[in-house]
Scaffold this active site. Structure first.
Site, PDB file in Angstrom:
ATOM      1  N   ASP A  13      -7.058   3.213  12.171  1.00  0.00           N
ATOM      2  CA  ASP A  13      -8.125   2.623  11.449  1.00  0.00           C
ATOM      3  C   ASP A  13      -8.400   2.378  10.142  1.00  0.00           C
ATOM      4  O   ASP A  13      -9.340   2.022  10.267  1.00  0.00           O
ATOM      5  CB  ASP A  13      -9.119   2.925  12.366  1.00  0.00           C
ATOM      6  CG  ASP A  13      -9.859   4.515  12.434  1.00  0.00           C
ATOM      7  OD1 ASP A  13      -8.457   5.206  11.454  1.00  0.00           O
ATOM      8  OD2 ASP A  13     -10.426   4.486  12.435  1.00  0.00           O
ATOM      9  N   CYS A  24       6.137  21.871  -6.091  1.00  0.00           N
ATOM     10  CA  CYS A  24       6.454  20.761  -5.131  1.00  0.00           C
ATOM     11  C   CYS A  24       8.337  20.186  -4.713  1.00  0.00           C
ATOM     12  O   CYS A  24       8.459  19.827  -3.222  1.00  0.00           O
ATOM     13  CB  CYS A  24       6.288  19.816  -6.423  1.00  0.00           C
ATOM     14  SG  CYS A  24       4.600  19.827  -7.067  1.00  0.00           S
TER      15      CYS A  24
HETATM   16  C1  BEZ Z   1       5.091  23.813  -9.031  1.00  0.00           C
HETATM   17  O1  BEZ Z   1       5.256  23.134  -8.065  1.00  0.00           O
HETATM   18  O2  BEZ Z   1       5.777  24.301  -9.286  1.00  0.00           O
HETATM   19  C2  BEZ Z   1       3.881  23.131 -10.174  1.00  0.00           C
HETATM   20  C3  BEZ Z   1       3.613  21.891 -10.327  1.00  0.00           C
HETATM   21  C4  BEZ Z   1       2.605  21.742 -11.530  1.00  0.00           C
HETATM   22  C5  BEZ Z   1       1.453  23.566 -12.346  1.00  0.00           C
HETATM   23  C6  BEZ Z   1       2.347  24.196 -11.487  1.00  0.00           C
HETATM   24  C7  BEZ Z   1       2.878  24.858 -10.093  1.00  0.00           C
END
Ligand code: BEZ
Length: 221
Positions: A136, A43
């Site tokens: 929209d 993430c």
């Molecule tokens: C990650 O972002 O590294 C991750 C988050 C949740 C589960 C597996 C990977």
């Protein structure tokens, strides 16, 4: 969340204050994407990559908003300690708002959860859902990746270019692996006699083994 569905006018708490979705969206395009959790490595790289390409989204008139089922405080801690920069090497500050959806109401409303945890309120992790929404307020494109697979921001920008081009021209579609500036396909319902007016710089007709000329391309856009 089928393509063409109208995104509901939800209210959400974000790192930049409470938003009413339609007011926040205005007349823009938008990318709304969920990530499974703050302070996680993949993430972090995704948010970092999006921060690097911030100007590319702005150039296309696209607002970007992130989401996870973490608390708002967690989002601000995550962003403030700049983990995304340390981990991914991107020297950019994150300017987009992140929705805190700790009750996972929006995650359920927008279908951003795993099938096997959809009825389990304790399971707060979302999939990597990404929705491209038109001015929209309708869903134009949806991607869903598992937590194990980070998304490709170049691909997100590429599909935005395709969506904006095909919305503008209406009579073309972009082929596999298309990138801006390369050939686009003319839709089958367009009559040959209308082509010179629509594409004055020319159209290429490709001979197919079947003898049916259904592949017509142009770079005049
Ligand atoms: C990650 O972002 O590294 C991750 C988050 C949740 C589960 C597996 C990977």
């Amino acid at each position: 969340m089928r393509l063409g569905a109208t995104i509901p006018n939800f209210t959400a708490e974000t790192t930049q204050g409470r938003i009413k979705f339609y007011d926040w969206l205005g007349d823009s395009w938008a990318v709304l994407f969920s990530h499974p959790a703050d302070f996680t490595p993949v993430c972090t790289t995704e948010l970092g990559r999006i921060a690097v390409h911030d100007h590319e989204f702005k150039k296309r008139g696209v607002k970007v908003i992130a989401h996870s089922c973490d608390k708002l405080r967690s989002h601000t801690d995550w962003v403030n300690v700049r983990h995304q920069i340390v981990l991914s090497g991107y020297s950019r500050r994150l300017s987009l708002p992140i929705i805190g959806d700790e009750k996972r109401e929006l995650a359920v409303l927008l279908d951003m959860i795993y099938e096997d945890s959809k009825d389990n309120e304790e399971a707060a992790l979302t999939v990597r859902a990404l929705y491209i929404i038109g001015p929209d307020k309708k869903l134009k494109l949806s991607m869903q990746y598992p937590a194990s697979t980070g998304r490709n921001v170049d691909e997100i920008l590429r599909v935005i270019d395709s969506l904006q081009l095909t919305t503008r021209l209406k009579v073309v579609a972009t082929p596999a692996n298309w990138t801006p500036g390369t050939k686009v396909m003319i839709l089958p319902h367009v009559k040959d006699e209308d082509l010179p007016k629509l594409f004055p710089k020319g159209v290429e007709k490709i001979s197919m083994p079947s003898g049916i000329t259904y592949v017509r391309t142009t770079t005049d856009y």
